[in-house]
Design a protein around this motif. Structure first.
Motif: not given
Length: 108
Positions: A40-43, A60-64, A72-74, A89-91
């Motif tokens: 979480a929070g990693e760029r 697993e989890g969620a990535i914008d 797009h939230r995945v 850019r995945p966040t």
């Protein structure tokens, strides 16, 4: 034995690819298949994958995933498909793991 039975197959456990942020599941093989693990929070810097179609599968989890000007939230179990010419850019919204397939597009 049929041709299908005789075909070579490679198998990798996603869980065995831990230890680095970007792990290549089948080094040197196409399509390029990466296990992306983000806290979480990693760029991840904005980048492109020219001449590729990208499949971004959240395991697993969620990535914008920012594509150009849209985000797009995945979430786990979802797949986002896009052309690699788009800047991406995945966040991570939370700790997340994704399988990213970078498939070469045929020449037109």
């Amino acid at each position: 034995m049929s041709e299908l039975d005789a075909a070579a197959a490679d198998r990798v456990r996603v869980a065995d690819l831990d230890g680095e942020q970007h792990a290549d599941a089948f080094p040197g093989r196409e399509p390029k298949t990466i296990r992306l693990s983000l806290e979480a929070g990693e760029r991840v810097p904005e980048h492109e994958h020219p001449d590729r179609t990208v499949l971004f599968h959240a395991l697993e989890g969620a990535i914008d995933v920012a594509l150009g000007g849209d985000t797009h939230r995945v979430e786990a179990g979802e797949i986002l498909r896009f052309e690699g010419e788009s800047t991406v850019r995945p966040t991570p919204v939370e700790d997340a793991v994704a399988l990213v397939v970078l498939a070469p597009r045929p020449a037109e």
